[in-house]
Each structure stands twice: as structure tokens, then as C-alpha cells.
Design a protein around this motif. Structure first.
Motif, mmCIF file in Angstrom:
data_model
loop_
_atom_site.group_PDB
_atom_site.id
_atom_site.type_symbol
_atom_site.label_atom_id
_atom_site.label_comp_id
_atom_site.label_asym_id
_atom_site.label_seq_id
_atom_site.Cartn_x
_atom_site.Cartn_y
_atom_site.Cartn_z
ATOM 1 N N PRO A 50 6.192 13.314 -9.669
ATOM 2 C CA PRO A 50 6.292 14.980 -9.879
ATOM 3 C C PRO A 50 5.734 14.886 -11.520
ATOM 4 C CG PRO A 50 8.649 14.100 -10.177
ATOM 5 C CD PRO A 50 7.267 12.376 -9.359
ATOM 6 N N ARG A 51 5.127 15.888 -12.131
ATOM 7 C CA ARG A 51 5.153 16.071 -13.046
ATOM 8 C C ARG A 51 5.814 16.683 -14.019
ATOM 9 N NH1 ARG A 51 -1.882 15.814 -14.265
ATOM 10 N NH2 ARG A 51 -1.345 13.020 -13.251
ATOM 11 N N ARG A 52 6.019 17.025 -15.487
ATOM 12 C CA ARG A 52 6.562 18.928 -16.106
ATOM 13 C C ARG A 52 8.142 18.580 -14.854
ATOM 14 N NH1 ARG A 52 1.412 22.739 -16.245
ATOM 15 N NH2 ARG A 52 0.634 21.497 -17.296
ATOM 16 N N TRP A 53 8.216 20.351 -14.533
ATOM 17 C CA TRP A 53 9.636 19.825 -14.466
ATOM 18 C C TRP A 53 10.059 19.578 -13.098
ATOM 19 C CZ3 TRP A 53 13.535 21.293 -17.385
ATOM 20 C CH2 TRP A 53 13.570 22.047 -18.350
ATOM 21 N N GLY A 54 8.895 19.154 -12.598
ATOM 22 C CA GLY A 54 8.715 18.339 -10.999
ATOM 23 C C GLY A 54 9.844 17.064 -11.068
ATOM 24 N N ARG A 55 10.014 16.887 -12.831
ATOM 25 C CA ARG A 55 10.499 15.389 -13.238
ATOM 26 C C ARG A 55 12.494 15.378 -12.683
ATOM 27 N NH1 ARG A 55 6.873 15.159 -17.146
ATOM 28 N NH2 ARG A 55 5.118 13.580 -17.280
ATOM 29 N N VAL A 56 12.236 16.524 -12.928
ATOM 30 C CA VAL A 56 13.636 17.195 -13.073
ATOM 31 C C VAL A 56 14.619 16.678 -11.716
ATOM 32 C CG1 VAL A 56 16.314 18.431 -13.382
ATOM 33 C CG2 VAL A 56 14.089 17.957 -15.411
ATOM 34 N N LEU A 57 13.400 17.891 -10.895
ATOM 35 C CA LEU A 57 13.777 18.199 -9.471
ATOM 36 C C LEU A 57 13.775 17.853 -8.615
ATOM 37 C CD1 LEU A 57 11.963 22.151 -9.075
ATOM 38 C CD2 LEU A 57 14.771 21.715 -10.317
ATOM 39 N N ALA A 58 12.500 16.773 -8.566
ATOM 40 C CA ALA A 58 12.382 16.390 -7.618
ATOM 41 C C ALA A 58 13.741 14.522 -7.520
ATOM 42 C CB ALA A 58 11.235 15.433 -7.397
ATOM 43 N N PRO A 59 14.284 14.290 -7.986
ATOM 44 C CA PRO A 59 15.186 13.133 -7.812
ATOM 45 C C PRO A 59 16.493 13.622 -7.653
ATOM 46 C CG PRO A 59 13.811 12.780 -10.354
ATOM 47 C CD PRO A 59 13.224 13.997 -9.714
ATOM 48 N N ILE A 60 16.616 15.606 -7.521
ATOM 49 C CA ILE A 60 17.689 15.756 -7.318
ATOM 50 C C ILE A 60 17.848 15.962 -6.215
ATOM 51 C CG2 ILE A 60 19.298 17.866 -6.866
ATOM 52 C CD1 ILE A 60 18.101 18.470 -10.907
ATOM 53 N N VAL A 61 16.391 16.286 -5.454
ATOM 54 C CA VAL A 61 16.354 16.641 -3.959
ATOM 55 C C VAL A 61 16.589 15.422 -2.735
ATOM 56 C CG1 VAL A 61 14.881 17.348 -2.235
ATOM 57 C CG2 VAL A 61 15.137 18.781 -4.426
ATOM 58 N N VAL A 62 15.701 14.285 -3.488
ATOM 59 C CA VAL A 62 16.120 13.032 -3.128
ATOM 60 C C VAL A 62 16.962 12.399 -2.723
ATOM 61 C CG1 VAL A 62 14.327 10.655 -3.276
ATOM 62 C CG2 VAL A 62 12.964 12.830 -3.541
ATOM 63 N N PHE A 63 17.388 11.774 -4.172
ATOM 64 C CA PHE A 63 18.479 11.431 -4.351
ATOM 65 C C PHE A 63 19.954 12.267 -3.519
ATOM 66 C CE2 PHE A 63 18.677 8.633 -7.769
ATOM 67 C CZ PHE A 63 16.576 8.434 -7.515
ATOM 68 N N ARG A 68 1.126 -1.682 0.131
ATOM 69 C CA ARG A 68 -0.346 -0.094 -0.037
ATOM 70 C C ARG A 68 0.649 1.216 0.180
ATOM 71 N NH1 ARG A 68 -5.487 -1.851 4.090
ATOM 72 N NH2 ARG A 68 -6.145 -3.258 2.847
ATOM 73 N N ALA A 69 1.783 1.026 0.416
ATOM 74 C CA ALA A 69 2.447 1.965 0.597
ATOM 75 C C ALA A 69 3.538 2.393 -0.906
ATOM 76 C CB ALA A 69 3.868 1.830 1.698
ATOM 77 N N ILE A 70 3.650 1.510 -1.466
ATOM 78 C CA ILE A 70 4.870 1.861 -2.730
ATOM 79 C C ILE A 70 3.429 1.928 -3.672
ATOM 80 C CG2 ILE A 70 5.292 0.481 -4.904
ATOM 81 C CD1 ILE A 70 7.081 1.039 -2.555
ATOM 82 N N ALA A 71 1.935 1.762 -3.961
ATOM 83 C CA ALA A 71 0.300 2.553 -4.284
ATOM 84 C C ALA A 71 0.403 4.257 -3.528
ATOM 85 C CB ALA A 71 -0.445 1.486 -4.174
ATOM 86 N N ALA A 72 0.415 4.474 -2.563
ATOM 87 C CA ALA A 72 0.506 5.116 -2.074
ATOM 88 C C ALA A 72 1.964 6.153 -2.572
ATOM 89 C CB ALA A 72 0.728 6.039 -0.907
ATOM 90 N N VAL A 73 3.476 5.926 -2.651
ATOM 91 C CA VAL A 73 4.305 6.669 -3.336
ATOM 92 C C VAL A 73 3.588 7.350 -5.167
ATOM 93 C CG1 VAL A 73 5.745 6.061 -1.097
ATOM 94 C CG2 VAL A 73 5.697 5.332 -3.675
ATOM 95 N N ASN A 74 3.471 6.034 -5.586
ATOM 96 C CA ASN A 74 2.841 5.518 -7.093
ATOM 97 C C ASN A 74 2.388 6.988 -7.876
ATOM 98 O OD1 ASN A 74 5.166 4.216 -8.367
ATOM 99 N ND2 ASN A 74 4.216 2.252 -7.865
ATOM 100 N N THR A 75 1.293 7.326 -6.865
ATOM 101 C CA THR A 75 0.822 8.235 -7.304
ATOM 102 C C THR A 75 1.303 10.141 -6.986
ATOM 103 O OG1 THR A 75 -0.171 8.848 -5.107
ATOM 104 C CG2 THR A 75 -1.468 7.081 -6.636
ATOM 105 N N LEU A 76 2.326 9.658 -6.439
ATOM 106 C CA LEU A 76 2.679 11.029 -5.595
ATOM 107 C C LEU A 76 4.155 11.765 -7.001
ATOM 108 C CD1 LEU A 76 3.386 10.609 -2.172
ATOM 109 C CD2 LEU A 76 1.358 11.823 -3.371
#
Length: 386
Positions: free
Chosen positions: A267-280, A257-265
Motif C-alpha cells: 500500500p501507499r500513503r495512509w494505506g501503509r498504516v491501515l493495511a498492517p493493522i487489518v492483516v496482523f 512468483r507469489a512473493i513477487a506478486a504480493v510485493n506489487t500490492l
């Protein structure tokens, strides 16, 4: 007229070989060879990325990470985030239609996958896993094998039910080749992806996985992925397994259920670039103290099976490792979940096994780790046999 496909990808009953013809069996061989070659290439790429990113040429990935400088932890994971983010934008522009993931393709897309987009996602996944993303390496060869199967099935104009079967077998063959487990890969294809263990689907799955595994020996070592100590079966282990089984099932439900939940989170557009940089980058910083968080968790599993992890570290990793994996997925990074799920289950079993060993001594703590890992993995995949 628009064609509608059944949401049930299982093969209709047609006898022991389901009416397969020479063309079908020819594709089984071709896909098996292609899946094996793909697994070998991806394995070589993974090793090259790991060696370059973490500056080592032998030994384990975890040992290299533990000896790396603080700056390397941050810089390598920052670069991995940049690659994951830019890669996501590039892949989005790759032409092709069809479902983006294997299960979606099987159950909703008539077994269709975009060939080039799938190959690009596979390469991107391997690169970031080699750099330290807390995701599994098996997702890449699975996607490669499935995409090859989809493309060849379309070219051969096979009926939808045969295309679905071959796509599932291709995914299983990719997994079999990279882990050197032909039977396990075949069972994964039919039990987990297709939800059946009938003989007509098992035969081509075993044949394709066996071919892929042998072909991949050009780059994949012909030995077990995990060196597990020999554990004798003791009464304490059996009783513990009966008690812990339901709890492992509940843990698996929470994980799924946790994996299903995070899959809905994602990002879109430029969030695709920013989110991995922040998380990693955050993962790189935390890994300075807890290097076991990096990679798919293979070395952590090996440590748990040989009782090299203290109780305090087990508690911390049991919390942080699944969080790291979930965060990587939520950022939009591609990768598998097989080994991270196994690592989660092994940590769970190892921690509770320490407590049980204090109550009923006699069995090796590592035996509880492998039982817990198998239980959580089986429940999460809904694949008790495989």
C-alpha cells in the motif's frame, strides 16, 4: 555527468585475492565486527520483545503462544500492526538515498544503501517478528551488515566492485552471526547475492562471516539453531528425493512468483498504516486456532523434523503458513523470507514423506521433511550449495 553502474555486481577476475589491499582487508574486519555486534543487539531485542509480548521468560516461542489467552493473540497482533504501519511512515521520512533493499542495492544501486533508513527498518522488522509477524528474523541483521558495509565503503572511497562485494559479504555476515553459521552465511553472500563461487569473493566472505559469528557469541548461543535428529541414509530417501526434486522446484517457482506478486500490492500513503493493522489483526484471530502461524516458523520446523505434526495439521499449515507470510509482506511490513521459506519446504516434505513412508517404510518421516525443506529453499534462493 551521471554515473552508470553495471548490472553485474560480480568481482572482475584479478587473481586469488583480486588485488585487495590493506584498506580492503581492514574493512573486512571492521564490517565483520559491526555485523556481529548488530546481530547480537538485534537478538537481544528480539528476545525482549517476545518475552514482553507473550509473557514468558523461558521455553519456546510456540509454547508461549499456545498458552496465551485469546485476548492476547488479538491485542498483541493488533499492536504489531499499529507499530508496523506507523513505523513505515516514520521510516519513509528518514533522510537518505539509495536502494531500500540489499538485492536492489547490489544490482541496480551500485552497492549503496541508506544507513539510517536501513537500521530503522531492521529494528522495526525485529520488533514485529518478535510480536508474531509471519516473517523471518534474518532480514534485520542482513540489512544492518549490508548498510554498515555500504557506509564504510563509501567513507573509504572504494571502487564500485569492491563496495558491492563488501555489501554482499556484510549481509551474509549478519545472517551468519544470527544463525551461528559462518560458512552458510559466506556461501549465501557469494552464491545467492552475487551469483558466483569464485575464490576471490569467497575468501573475504568467509573471513567476514567468521568474525561476525564469533563476535555475536556475546548474545547468540554457540550451538545449532535446529536440533536435528541423526538420520541414516536409506534407499527409500534417495529414490524419494529424485522423484520429489522436480516437484520441489515447481513449488519454489510458485512461491517466488507469489512473493513477487504480493510485493506489487504494497500500500501507499495512509494505506501503509491501515493495511498492517487489518492483516496482523486477522493473523492474530486465526492464530488462536493455529498458533504455528505466528513468528518465523522455527518451532514449526523443529516439530516437523521430530514428527510431531499430524497429517491433517500439515495440510492446513502448508496452505495457511505461506498465505500468512505473503499477507504480511503485502501489508508493507519488513522482514526476511529465509526461515518462512524453509518452513514451507519442511511442511511440504513432511506431508509427502508421510505418504511415501506408507508405501516404502523404514526411514524416519523427519528425514523427508529436511530433504523437502532443503530442496524448496535451495530452489527458491537459487543457491543449491549454500
Amino acid at each position: 555527468m551521471r554515473r552508470h553502474f553495471s548490472h553485474q555486481p560480480n568481482v572482475p577476475g584479478r587473481g586469488i585475492v583480486a588485488g585487495y589491499g590493506p584498506r580492503f582487508w581492514g574493512l573486512v574486519v571492521l564490517i565483520g565486527v559491526a555485523a556481529g555486534v548488530g546481530a547480537a543487539v538485534l537478538t537481544v531485542l528480539l528476545n525482549a520483545v517476545q518475552y514482553a509480548a507473550w509473557d514468558y521468560s523461558s521455553g519456546s516461542f510456540l509454547s508461549a503462544v499456545m498458552s496465551a489467552t485469546v485476548a492476547r493473540h488479538v491485542i498483541v497482533l493488533l499492536l504489531a500492526g499499529v507499530i508496523a504501519g506507523i513505523g513505515a511512515l516514520v521510516i519513509k521520512r528518514v533522510r537518505g538515498s539509495g536502494a531500500g533493499e540489499i538485492s536492489e542495492a547490489l544490482w541496480l544501486g551500485g552497492g549503496r544503501l541508506s544507513f539510517w533508513r536501513s537500521q530503522a527498518r531492521a529494528v522495526l522488522s525485529i520488533v514485529i517478528v518478535g510480536m508474531g509477524a509471519s516473517l523471518g528474523r534474518e532480514g534485520a541483521p542482513q540489512l544492518t551488515g549490508a548498510a554498515v558495509a555500504a557506509a564504510l565503503s563509501e567513507w573509504a572511497k572504494l571502487p564500485v566492485w569492491q563496495r558491492r562485494l563488501l555489501v554482499a559479504c556484510g549481509a551474509g555476515a549478519g545472517m551468519a552471526a544470527v544463525y551461528n553459521v559462518p560458512l552458510g552465511g559466506a556461501l549465501f553472500a557469494v552464491e545467492v547475492l552475487l551469483g558466483t563461487l569464485s575464490l576471490p569473493v569467497v575468501l573475504p566472505a568467509i573471513a567476514m562471516s567468521a568474525i561476525a559469528t564469533v563476535v555475536a557469541w556475546v548474545a547468540v548461543p554457540n550451538r545449532a539453531t535446529y536440533l536435528v535428529p541423526v538420520f541414516g541414509v536409506k534407499a527409500s530417501e534417495v529414490v524419494w528425493a529424485v522423484i520429489i526434486g522436480p516437484l520441489a522446484g515447481l513449488v519454489a517457482v510458485g512461491w517466488v512468483r507469489a512473493i513477487a506478486a504480493v510485493n506489487t500490492l504494497k500500500p501507499r500513503r495512509w494505506g501503509r498504516v491501515l493495511a498492517p493493522i487489518v492483516v496482523f489483526t486477522a493473523l492474530g484471530i486465526v492464530s488462536i486456532t493455529y498458533p504455528q502461524l505466528l513468528g518465523n516458523g522455527k518451532d514449526t520446523v523443529a516439530q516437523a523434523l521430530t514428527n510431531q505434526l499430524g497429517v491433517g495439521l500439515l495440510v492446513i499449515l502448508l496452505v495457511l503458513k505461506p498465505l500468512a507470510t505473503a499477507a504480511c509482506l503485502a501489508s508493507g511490513a519488513p522482514g526476511g523470507l529465509f526461515t518462512p521459506t524453509l518452513a514451507f519446504g519442511v511442511l511440504f516434505g513432511d506431508l509427502l514423506g508421510h505418504g511415501w513412508a506408507a508405501i516404502w517404510p523404514g526411514a524416519a518421516v523427519g528425514s523427508y521433511a529436511i530433504i523437502g525443506g532443503a530442496a524448496v529453499l535451495a530452489a527458491s534462493m537459487q543457491g543449491p550449495v549454500s
